[in-house]
Scaffold this motif. Sequence first.
Motif: not given
Length: 322
Positions: A71-91
Amino acid sequence: MIPSPELQIEFSVALAEIRQLMLQEALKETVRKLDIPSLDRELAANVPGHSLTQLASHGIRGEMLFPVPLVLTANPRLIGYYRLLYGYSQKEFYTTATGAGRFISMETKGILRSALSPDIETLCKEMCEAGAQLLTGIAGKAVTIALLDDLTLLTLGPQLRGGANVRRGTAGIIQVFNVIKELVQDHIEASGPRFIRVRNAAGRQVRIEFAADPDIVIREEMRADSFRNIVAIEVKGGTDFSNIHNRIGEAEKSHQKARGAGYVECWTIVNVDRIDMTMAARESPTSNRFYRISSLVAASGAEFDEFRDLVTAMIGIAGTTS
């Protein structure tokens, strides 16, 4: 008077774009193009079996909660989806401590660098462990697609607000810069989005420039690569009155550095009309002057007149009267 909901309007536009880039809509579109048997094999290899079973009991596929390399190879931006889902800020997520700092360009640019491809499986395994903990924690409630979407939005909200505050701050700096540009218009020799160059009455070049800290500086060139630092301007573009004390404190720190760099004048400009100038002077004693963006943009009144007179006097050009 109740203010205009400008921030929420901005959020709605940003949210629509982000949904297409890296939220559930983007994930579903990406999965639609993948080989499902291959995806299922990767889920089985990376996700605890009981977690997949639990999701399946709610009619939800594993990739809605767990990232895998396919999934992440096909669409690298989706790492942001899982980050947000797990509740982590970018920082807090993209740091050397988490090991995810190297992967930030996946979310911000949609790029998975070839050098990182061998490490993507390790990243997915660690994120899947976090996903399993999340699923266990919410197991007492009905797990739905809507709930997962809500969780991403709970993390995204502060991120959008923080970005809006930054943009509002930048807009304030641009407003003040444009006011100064209008005041020196007749003396400009060259200008660009981030600088103005004028010639003063002494025949010297004066530069008005965006800077990192403070926001705007005015410097007179004495000879090649030698400047007299005249004015340091710190612009606080936030409109939240309750946070004015923090902004003034930030301005004070900036002006202390400016004083150390030899600036003659230090001015603080705020975007809060109800500011108590006595309080401001007490909290930022290094600031020589305080102005309000609204007064400068209005280009009239005693506050603007003082600003205009001081700018032209400090630069050394003939001013105009209103």
